[in-house]
Design an enzyme around this catalytic site. Structure first.
Site, PDB file in Angstrom:
ATOM      1  N   HIS A 113       0.864  -1.178   0.000  1.00 13.97           N
ATOM      2  CA  HIS A 113       0.000   0.000   0.000  1.00 13.97           C
ATOM      3  C   HIS A 113       0.904   1.233   0.000  1.00 13.97           C
ATOM      4  CE1 HIS A 113      -4.012  -1.852   1.605  1.00 13.97           C
ATOM      5  NE2 HIS A 113      -3.463  -2.583   0.647  1.00 13.97           N
ATOM      6  N   GLU A 142       1.157   3.884   1.801  1.00 13.31           N
ATOM      7  CA  GLU A 142       1.748   4.283   3.091  1.00 13.31           C
ATOM      8  C   GLU A 142       2.916   3.365   3.475  1.00 13.31           C
ATOM      9  OE1 GLU A 142      -1.458   3.775   2.423  1.00 13.31           O
ATOM     10  OE2 GLU A 142      -2.798   4.957   3.704  1.00 13.31           O
ATOM     11  N   CYS A 167      -5.815   2.183   5.872  1.00 14.09           N
ATOM     12  CA  CYS A 167      -6.498   0.934   6.235  1.00 14.09           C
ATOM     13  C   CYS A 167      -5.861   0.430   7.537  1.00 14.09           C
ATOM     14  CB  CYS A 167      -6.366  -0.103   5.118  1.00 14.09           C
ATOM     15  SG  CYS A 167      -4.769  -0.956   5.099  1.00 14.09           S
ATOM     16  N   CYS A 187      -2.106  -0.275   7.285  1.00 12.55           N
ATOM     17  CA  CYS A 187      -1.282   0.932   7.189  1.00 12.55           C
ATOM     18  C   CYS A 187      -1.276   1.712   8.496  1.00 12.55           C
ATOM     19  CB  CYS A 187      -1.775   1.801   6.038  1.00 12.55           C
ATOM     20  SG  CYS A 187      -1.480   1.009   4.435  1.00 12.55           S
TER      21      CYS A 187
END
Lengths: 194, 194
Positions: free
Chosen positions: B91, B93, B121, B124
């Site tokens: 992801h 991040e 999420c 993250c």
């Protein structure tokens, strides 16, 4: 005959033999299969435990390890490498998931089992949900990790707090501008969903 | 004089000039500083938005990007690379955190701000807590991502469910054996806490 790497079922029998509890079961049945599966599950967890012990012994990283198994074979394993690689995301589960996905050439772990020596932290549990393995097996519980200084419970609590009350302050801005990304994503033809 | 990469303060002034609202402030004060900071924060978020747009446009990955800033300078950025690299943990991040830590040679992001185009999420957010940046700025909210098919809310719900009720079944075993890892960890002299 000595087999260097006997299959798990044979190893399970050898272990029973070692402990003086060898019973030869010729009948097939649900109970027998269940027993065999339990032996295999324990064996893979012991492999994870051994990896974590070695990680601590060598001073390479934190006291955690994970193993990913598919169809009775180890696909990948991982140990905690946070301090060794200056990567706060390098928890054992994340390392193992990344390695298994690389080896399988897929961003999903369909049909895989993940073994971890300790209950996953929120980051790892999130990673597990995104990778979608079939099952997760864990040994120690979060409280055991907290007792030696790894307080995942704190993060679990933070996740349930309102943004303004969190220890890492979170501020929102430019939502309208950012929504144009999703609009473009929906128009986009060549996209892979995940 | 045209400066190719003017510092943020000058860029903020140039932007105000473009929109016909140039006011030269020579006095120093809290209000002035606050306004400058807001401009800078928006600028970094716009940089993240531009990166996410490019990620979608090129078909490289999902509609998300993140930027990590320290002392007014970008340390690292990241875009969603899940499908591009077969890595479910990639992801925006996480990619940005890993890169920033690599560049800073540290597993902590002390004094850094993280900008993300969408509310993190659970994976993250967990990674953020382990990396410990000073602040997080986000643009879209989780519901915006859910509206285009990224249902982080499902994972948040799962985290709060009892293990037995979770969609990925979790089973515990061999806790006593695994506790020996933590015992060894506590005896271990050469260990780095994180």
């Amino acid at each position: 005959m000595i087999v260097a790497h006997p299959p798990p079922q044979i190893r399970a029998i050898l272990r029973m033999h070692r402990y003086g509890t060898l019973i030869l079961i010729f009948a097939e049945g649900k109970g027998t299969l269940k027993r065999e599966e339990t032996q295999m599950i324990e064996e893979f967890m012991r492999r994870a435990i051994a990896l974590a012990m070695e990680n601590v012994r060598s001073g390479a990283g934190g006291p955690f390890a994970a193993v990913i198994v598919k169809d009775g074979h180890v696909v990948a394993d991982g140990v905690n490498r946070v301090t060794a690689t200056n990567d706060p995301t390098a928890h054992a589960e994340v390392v193992a998931i990344r390695e298994a996905c690389r080896k399988l050439g897929d961003f999903q772990l369909a049909g895989c089992d993940l073994y971890t020596t300790c209950e996953p932290c929120p980051m790892c549990l999130g990673a597990i949900y995104w990778a979608r393995p079939a099952r997760v097996f864990y040994a120690c519980v979060a409280a055991d990790a907290a007792a030696v200084g790894f307080d995942d419970a704190f993060i679990y609590k933070e996740l349930n707090r309102a943004h303004a009350e969190r220890r890492v302050p979170m501020q929102q801005l430019l939502r309208e501008e950012s929504l144009t990304i999703f609009a473009l994503w929906q128009q986009q033809g060549k996209k892979t969903l995940y």
